[in-house]
Motif scaffolding. Structure first.
Motif, short mmCIF file in Angstrom:
data_model
loop_
_atom_site.label_atom_id
_atom_site.label_comp_id
_atom_site.label_asym_id
_atom_site.label_seq_id
_atom_site.Cartn_x
_atom_site.Cartn_y
_atom_site.Cartn_z
N CYS A 159 11.63 -28.51 35.24
CA CYS A 159 12.19 -27.17 35.12
C CYS A 159 11.03 -26.17 35.19
N SER A 161 10.95 -23.07 34.21
CA SER A 161 11.11 -21.94 33.29
C SER A 161 10.43 -22.27 31.97
N ARG A 174 17.30 -24.71 43.79
CA ARG A 174 17.35 -24.58 42.34
C ARG A 174 16.26 -25.45 41.67
N TRP A 176 15.69 -25.06 38.16
CA TRP A 176 15.89 -24.85 36.73
C TRP A 176 16.92 -25.83 36.23
N SER A 178 19.05 -25.30 33.77
CA SER A 178 20.26 -24.66 33.27
C SER A 178 20.29 -23.20 33.71
N THR A 179 21.45 -22.61 33.60
CA THR A 179 21.59 -21.18 33.92
C THR A 179 20.68 -20.35 33.01
N ARG A 180 20.61 -20.75 31.74
CA ARG A 180 19.77 -20.02 30.78
C ARG A 180 18.32 -20.01 31.23
N CYS A 181 17.82 -21.18 31.67
CA CYS A 181 16.43 -21.24 32.13
C CYS A 181 16.24 -20.44 33.42
N GLY A 182 17.22 -20.48 34.32
CA GLY A 182 17.14 -19.70 35.55
C GLY A 182 17.08 -18.21 35.27
N ASP A 183 17.93 -17.75 34.35
CA ASP A 183 17.93 -16.33 33.98
C ASP A 183 16.59 -15.93 33.37
N ARG A 186 13.94 -15.72 36.15
CA ARG A 186 14.11 -14.51 36.97
C ARG A 186 13.68 -13.26 36.21
#
Length: 200
Positions: A159, A161, A174, A176, A178-183, A186
């Motif tokens: 990951c 992030s 992708r 990351w 999870s979505t949380r790590c992607g956010d 970013r």
């Protein structure tokens, strides 16, 4: 500081690939959350037993002891070492190879045939606790070997992030877990761009 039970509810969803590869799920069973909080889902014998039960690797009344939980945590670290080497394009660490191969060869190869008046004939590995754990370790080691030598090995990545330390199978671009790590990643990039622009 929040109690462990409350922190555990913040567990991120499984990383991509973890449902297909229990060994990847094992590698990710210690999570670093934002703010530096670290959660180890194998920290106690009870937690380690629940982790195995949830994945169908042990019965709920196994009675795991610390020695067995420690062996599971040790295999996790060796699998993480192999994943880290694979994703970095480095040679596999000898100690990690030895540990995984040892786990592969310790468990009995077959479940025995049993008879029960209610169930009839069935196969099951009826072992004491140590053998149940050895069987679980062998399954996880074999799964790690399949992941590292199979076609999905090319999709393995860490990951991206920070401070997350989980591994995943990449889908497209992708990187990351999870979505949380992607956010979070970013947001960090956007902040870095703003900071550079303000400095110019």
């Amino acid at each position: 500081m929040r109690p462990m039970d409350e922190i555990a509810t913040a567990e991120p969803p499984p990383a991509p690939g973890a449902e297909q590869y229990p060994a990847l799920d094992l590698a990710n069973s210690a999570v670093t959350l934002p703010g530096g909080h670290r959660i180890d889902f194998l920290a106690t014998p009870r937690a380690a037993e629940q982790w195995l039960v949830d994945r169908g690797l042990a019965p709920s009344d196994t009675g795991l002891i610390e020695t067995c939980a420690g062996r599971l945590r040790s295999l996790r670290e060796q699998i993480r070492a192999l994943l880290a080497a694979r994703t970095a394009g480095l040679p596999a660490p000898a100690a990690a190879l030895t540990a995984v191969n040892d786990a592969l060869t310790r468990a009995p190869a077959a479940s025995l045939l049993h008879w029960d008046p209610d169930r009839g004939l069935y196969r099951e590995a009826a072992h004491p606790v140590t053998q149940i754990v050895e069987h679980a370790l062998a399954v996880l080691a074999a799964n790690a070997a399949d992941l590292l030598t199979g076609p999905d090995a090319e999709r393995l990545t860490a990951c991206r992030s920070a401070p997350c330390s989980r591994y995943l199978l990449r889908h497209g671009r992708r990187h990351w877990c999870s979505t949380r790590c992607g956010d979070r990643a970013r947001a960090a990039r956007a902040y870095a761009r703003r900071t550079r622009t303000d400095a110019d």
